[in-house]
Design a protein around this motif. Structure first.
Motif, PDB file in Angstrom:
ATOM      1  N   HIS A  59       8.289  -5.553  -6.312  1.00 45.06           N
ATOM      2  CA  HIS A  59       6.966  -5.251  -5.765  1.00 45.06           C
ATOM      3  C   HIS A  59       5.916  -5.467  -6.836  1.00 45.06           C
ATOM      4  CE1 HIS A  59       8.571  -3.682  -2.073  1.00 45.06           C
ATOM      5  NE2 HIS A  59       9.300  -2.789  -2.715  1.00 45.06           N
ATOM      6  N   HIS A  63       2.035   1.244  -2.786  1.00 42.09           N
ATOM      7  CA  HIS A  63       3.354   1.694  -3.192  1.00 42.09           C
ATOM      8  C   HIS A  63       3.171   3.140  -3.591  1.00 42.09           C
ATOM      9  CE1 HIS A  63       5.092  -2.162  -2.706  1.00 42.09           C
ATOM     10  NE2 HIS A  63       4.337  -2.732  -3.612  1.00 42.09           N
ATOM     11  N   PHE A  71       9.612   7.161  -3.352  1.00 39.04           N
ATOM     12  CA  PHE A  71       8.986   5.835  -3.326  1.00 39.04           C
ATOM     13  C   PHE A  71       8.886   5.417  -1.866  1.00 39.04           C
ATOM     14  CE2 PHE A  71       9.220   1.398  -5.634  1.00 39.04           C
ATOM     15  CZ  PHE A  71       8.140   0.945  -4.887  1.00 39.04           C
ATOM     16  N   ARG A  72       7.668   5.169  -1.409  1.00 39.25           N
ATOM     17  CA  ARG A  72       7.461   4.701  -0.030  1.00 39.25           C
ATOM     18  C   ARG A  72       6.476   3.535  -0.078  1.00 39.25           C
ATOM     19  NH1 ARG A  72       9.430   7.620   4.524  1.00 39.25           N
ATOM     20  NH2 ARG A  72       7.380   8.059   5.421  1.00 39.25           N
ATOM     21  N   GLN A  73       6.831   2.450   0.579  1.00 42.67           N
ATOM     22  CA  GLN A  73       5.867   1.347   0.697  1.00 42.67           C
ATOM     23  C   GLN A  73       5.115   1.519   1.998  1.00 42.67           C
ATOM     24  OE1 GLN A  73       7.436  -2.649   0.737  1.00 42.67           O
ATOM     25  NE2 GLN A  73       5.403  -3.554   1.021  1.00 42.67           N
ATOM     26  N   LEU A 101       4.202   6.433  -4.872  1.00 47.13           N
ATOM     27  CA  LEU A 101       5.220   7.070  -5.702  1.00 47.13           C
ATOM     28  C   LEU A 101       4.761   8.485  -5.999  1.00 47.13           C
ATOM     29  CD1 LEU A 101       5.597   3.914  -6.327  1.00 47.13           C
ATOM     30  CD2 LEU A 101       6.610   4.659  -8.477  1.00 47.13           C
ATOM     31  N   THR A 138       1.984  -5.356  -7.973  1.00 50.18           N
ATOM     32  CA  THR A 138       0.898  -4.446  -7.600  1.00 50.18           C
ATOM     33  C   THR A 138      -0.440  -5.059  -7.983  1.00 50.18           C
ATOM     34  OG1 THR A 138       0.824  -3.283  -9.719  1.00 50.18           O
ATOM     35  CG2 THR A 138       2.410  -2.474  -8.105  1.00 50.18           C
ATOM     36  N   ALA A 192       0.926   6.432  -7.389  1.00 50.01           N
ATOM     37  CA  ALA A 192       0.902   5.253  -6.521  1.00 50.01           C
ATOM     38  C   ALA A 192       0.124   4.094  -7.132  1.00 50.01           C
ATOM     39  CB  ALA A 192       0.294   5.626  -5.173  1.00 50.01           C
ATOM     40  N   SER A 237      -1.645   0.246  -5.577  1.00 46.38           N
ATOM     41  CA  SER A 237      -1.858  -0.559  -4.378  1.00 46.38           C
ATOM     42  C   SER A 237      -1.326  -1.973  -4.588  1.00 46.38           C
ATOM     43  CB  SER A 237      -3.339  -0.594  -4.021  1.00 46.38           C
ATOM     44  OG  SER A 237      -4.050  -1.301  -5.014  1.00 46.38           O
ATOM     45  N   TYR A 238      -1.161  -2.683  -3.477  1.00 44.92           N
ATOM     46  CA  TYR A 238      -0.668  -4.054  -3.580  1.00 44.92           C
ATOM     47  C   TYR A 238      -1.374  -4.948  -2.572  1.00 44.92           C
ATOM     48  CZ  TYR A 238       2.076  -3.145   0.664  1.00 44.92           C
ATOM     49  OH  TYR A 238       2.461  -2.831   1.938  1.00 44.92           O
TER      50      TYR A 238
END
Lengths: 481, 413
Positions: A180, A394, A266-268, A396, A182, A376, A378-379
């Motif tokens: 991932h 993302h 961890f959650r996307q 966290l 970012t 967290a 961002s992406y």
């Protein structure tokens, strides 16, 4: 999207200097050479980051890697100015490395079971469009996630170098499932709101302020908010004949695999940025105003859903229009228990209700048992269909008790439609779509306004629970067989 | 308005029963607000579960049916006995000697197998099922009416008045303009007598009890020093069975059973505490609040097997994690006073100290003693606070309100 911040601002990305705490104070509290750096800081000075998820393919090589990382990870006490590395493992990852299954028993049940059991999906809101079967990673259809390596760097070039080095070293030991990338750290999350405003501070017992949270809420092996030690993996001395692990601080004689470690969630979360702004524009008559009063505009509705204006100014302090001078100022909900300034279901009011929950007298203390350290980023990712990039967060966060902290916040504050006496109102940003439709209620006089049938603005794309071990635990894991 | 009754029926299993399959089938067809349980009428919550046997007590496994129903309970028992087919009837047919009889025989079987609760909590005494559902419907109608037009140019008082006019204009809603009937006269007389009677007896007993207190405290302290708390987490497979049915509705069930510690001191302590608890629930806490906790709809404490074991059962809002946190944060002293007389409870100090405050030991203890059940809710989307708000909304319709009262009233919609 964010989400879950349990603190004030939810939409959070990583730590700004404000969210952190000085090293001197933390070093008085924690074993600074043992605790990985992510606990102390969101790496605000290392704006480039990538999170790599792996499956173990060859356990002995993977163990050797961990042993090496034990000496290289960033720690609370050792800050690297140009790059940082943090490592965490899932429960299947621990088993794949050779940890005997019996030694998993002392870990948090949520961690051992993983994020995707049917019950957990219900409480986390991972149903319908968010069902783990649709996830890009971490769900039943993707390869098993065993290890996550978080790499942070001061420059893009530095990050690329570190990742190339990582790839070379992991070959033959780990297989990359997904990396991932970012966004370069900025102070806005993808919906456009200021981020990283408020984080719980870890209390220094020698100079505790009343708002500080005991270290045991965020690190295992320390006293938590109940002045007790959170359940953690304690091993019989025979499991660690070389004495790599510290002794149980409670004096049982056991070796403590958990001490100085914690859990990483961890959650996307993919954010429908266009959909969000289209929604607030469609639901408001006037597009905006030049008069300085934003009441009733799309910006106002968006701010009401978040609980802050784009600048980060909380609605409680700036009810009618954005006021950047109020950004980051501490506030309470006592003057606005009715929700006339900041709606009772607003995102930041749910993720950190502060003094607003019944019974109001004990709200602060109750809320402080459900805090998270947010980490967290961002992406922005290109999409194959050329429809413009997909954006998101993302998410966290760190906590010592997943059930009482992360899952409680997600279930009881974010997803519960009856939060604070409401009826069909899950979190207006994060709430999953529901069969009966989702409502966002704006308290007003004389009559509240109900926004019915909110679409989902956030979709879960992946997730897993990780254990962020101490350096000793990394060394121990490198030796088990 | 009828008062609510905590009905418990417990019976042994007939040979060759297939109760586990029958319970699974019932779970599979369970439908909130509908189905077999709804057909019984006036059921707020109900559950059926297997209570495991206890070898040391020489008790085999039993099937327990519990329901929070509106009086008269006899009507409910009759409807239950009338069930001839369907998943619930199949479960109840696992009771030994029940299904074979005719209607009258079944009713008397049920009556003979009723188990009284030692203490019962009702969130709002006398708010029957019809009223809960009707007031929720009233709130929906008022809400939709308010959504139908703009009110910016009206004062709070005018809006409230307009709503009263709306309700008065709707023949199906005008009932809401009248005060709800109180509970039955006989019930009120009984409760008043109980309130005064128990208090008077307690006062009379005080001179006798007080000198004995130091001896009792010593006896408890000695026993606490010998007690062996359980510290192990629950079996993951057992927890998985519990989780499979949790968090489907706004509310959840909690059902647990435990063995009372041996000996006279514990038995007397337990009885006394339950007597006090029952008194407090009936006369202090029956109005939307159990000692500061507003999220419990119903709860009951039911001693079984000659007081050697006890069942605790409740229906509460939110997740079990938040429920347990409420126990620890607000009710630890009360939980301790009752449950520390059960084997394995986290270590207490003089009955009320410690205990549930040991967060994880307490949470493990509850999970270890919890039993899976098939559980029914008649109003799965309404939290206790929602229901309380609906009642206040209805109560505010009977008169014109001043500005402040009208504002508070409108804030509940």
């Amino acid at each position: 999207m964010s989400v879950q911040d349990t603190t004030t601002n939810a939409l959070t990305t990583a730590g700004t200097p404000k969210g952190g705490r000085s090293r001197t104070a933390l070093s008085a509290v924690l074993d600074t050479d043992e605790v990985q750096g992510l606990v102390a800081r969101g790496y605000g000075r290392l704006p480039n980051a990538a999170f790599s998820l792996y499956t173990v393919t060859h356990a002995p090589s993977a163990q050797a890697l961990l042993g090496g990382w034990a000496d290289e990870v960033d720690t609370v006490g050792r800050r690297n100015a140009v790059a940082a590395l943090d490592v965490a493992l899932t429960a299947p990852g621990l088993l794949a490395l050779g940890l005997p299954p019996a030694q998993l028993a002392g870990f948090a049940p949520a961690f051992v079971e993983g994020m995707v059991s049917p019950h957990r999906s219900r409480i986390l809101g991972d149903t319908g469009e968010n069902d783990p079967s649709t996830w890009a990673w971490g769900g039943p259809r993707s390869d098993a996630i065993h290890v996550v390596v978080l790499v942070y760097a001061a420059s893009a070039e530095g990050l690329a170098e570190r990742l190339a080095e990582l790839d070379a070293r992991t070959t033959g030991a780990l297989r990359l499932i997904v990396r991932h990338d970012t966004d370069v750290l900025a102070d806005r999350e993808p919906f456009g709101f200021a981020d990283g405003i408020s984080q719980p501070r870890i209390a220094d017992p020698t100079a505790a302020e009343p708002t500080d949270i005991p270290p045991g809420e965020f690190v295992l092996g320390y006293r938590n908010a109940y002045d007790q030690y959170t359940w953690r993996p304690l091993l019989p001395p025979s499991a660690d004949p070389d004495g790599i692990l510290p002794l149980d601080v409670e004096g049982s004689g056991a070796r403590d695999l958990g001490r100085n470690g914690t859990y990483l969630v961890f959650r996307q979360l993919a954010q429908d940025v266009d959909g969000f702004w289209e929604f607030v524009r469609n639901r408001t008559a006037s597009p905006g105003s030049d008069s300085g009063d934003d009441t009733g505009t799309a910006e106002h509705l968006a701010a009401r859903m978040v609980g802050r204006w784009r600048s980060g100014a909380p609605l409680v302090l700036a009810p009618d229009h954005d006021d950047p001078t109020q950004r980051g100022r501490d506030f309470v909900y006592a003057p606005d228990l009715a929700g006339l300034a900041c709606p009772r279901g607003a995102h930041i009011r749910r993720v950190n209700p502060r003094d607003s929950l019944e019974p109001v007298g004990s709200s602060r203390a109750d809320v402080d048992r459900h805090r998270l350290l947010r980490r967290a980023r961002s992406y922005t990712a290109p999409r194959p269909d050329n429809e413009g990039p997909s954006r998101g967060l993302h998410f966290l966060c760190l906590n010592a008790n997943i059930a009482r902290q992360y899952e409680f916040v997600q279930h009881t504050w974010i997803n519960d439609p009856t939060f604070d006496g409401l009826r069909d109102d899950a979190d207006p940003l994060l709430g999953p779509a529901r069969e009966r439709g989702r409502t966002f209620t704006v308290q007003a006089r004389p009559v509240r306004h109900r926004h019915r049938n909110l679409p989902a603005f956030v979709r879960v794309r992946g997730g897993a629970y990780f254990f962020l071990p101490s350096r000793s635990a990394l060394r121990y894991l490198a030796t088990v067989n | 308005m009828p008062h609510q009754v905590a009905l418990t029926v417990r019976g042994p299993l007939r040979p060759g029963n297939e109760v586990e399959g029958a319970l699974d089938t019932l779970q599979g067809v369970l439908s909130p607000g509908k189905g077999d349980f709804a057909a019984l009428g006036s059921v707020h919550f109900a559950r059926v579960f297997l209570l495991p046997g206890d070898d040391t007590l020489a008790v085999g496994p039993t099937l327990v049916y519990m329901a929070d129903v509106d009086a008269p309970v006899e009507a409910h028992l009759r409807r239950l006995a009338e069930l001839d087919d369907g998943a619930l009837a199949t479960v109840l047919a696992c009771w030994a000697g029940y299904a074979e009889g005719d209607l009258a025989a079944r009713v008397s079987w049920l009556c003979a197998h009723r188990v009284p609760a030692a203490a019962t909590y009702v969130h709002q005494i006398g708010r029957d099922l019809d009223r809960v559902l009707a007031e929720a419907e009233l709130r929906r109608e008022i809400s939709d009416y308010l959504d139908g037009q703009g009110w910016e140019d009206h004062t709070d008082v005018e809006v409230h008045r307009a709503v009263r006019g709306f309700v008065a204009s709707r023949p199906d809603l005008t009932w809401a303009l009248d005060a709800p009937a109180g509970t039955e006269l006989l019930f009120r007389l009984r409760e008043s007598t109980h309130a005064v009677g128990v208090l008077a007896l307690a006062l009379l007993a005080l001179p006798v009890i007080t000198p004995l207190l130091p001896a009792w405290a010593l006896a408890i302290a000695l026993r606490e020093a010998r007690d062996v708390p359980e510290t192990e987490p629950a079996d993951p497979a057992a927890v998985a069975r519990l989780l499979a049915i949790e968090d489907q509705a706004v509310q959840n069930p909690f059902t647990a059973a435990g063995t009372i510690k041996q000996g006279m001191v514990r038995a007397v302590t337990m009885r006394t505490v339950l007597l006090g608890l029952d008194w407090a629930c009936r006369h202090l806490y029956g109005h939307e609040d159990l000692a500061g906790v507003r999220s419990i709809h119903f709860a009951r404490w039911v001693p079984v097997d000659d007081g050697r074991r006890m069942i605790f059962a409740s229906s509460y809002d939110g997740s079990q994690e938040s429920y347990m946190d409420d126990f620890i944060d607000r009710l630890a002293w009360g939980i301790n006073a009752v449950f520390s007389n059960g084997e394995g409870f986290p270590a207490t100090r003089l009955l009320v100290g410690g205990g549930a405050r040991d967060e994880q030991a307490f949470k493990n203890y509850l999970r270890r003693h919890q039993l899976p059940s098939v559980w029914y809710s008649a109003y799965p989307t309404l939290s206790a606070r929602n229901i309380d708000d609906d009642t206040r909304l209805r109560d505010g319709l009977r008169r014109d309100l001043g500005t402040r009262a009208a504002q508070e009233w409108l804030a509940r919609i």
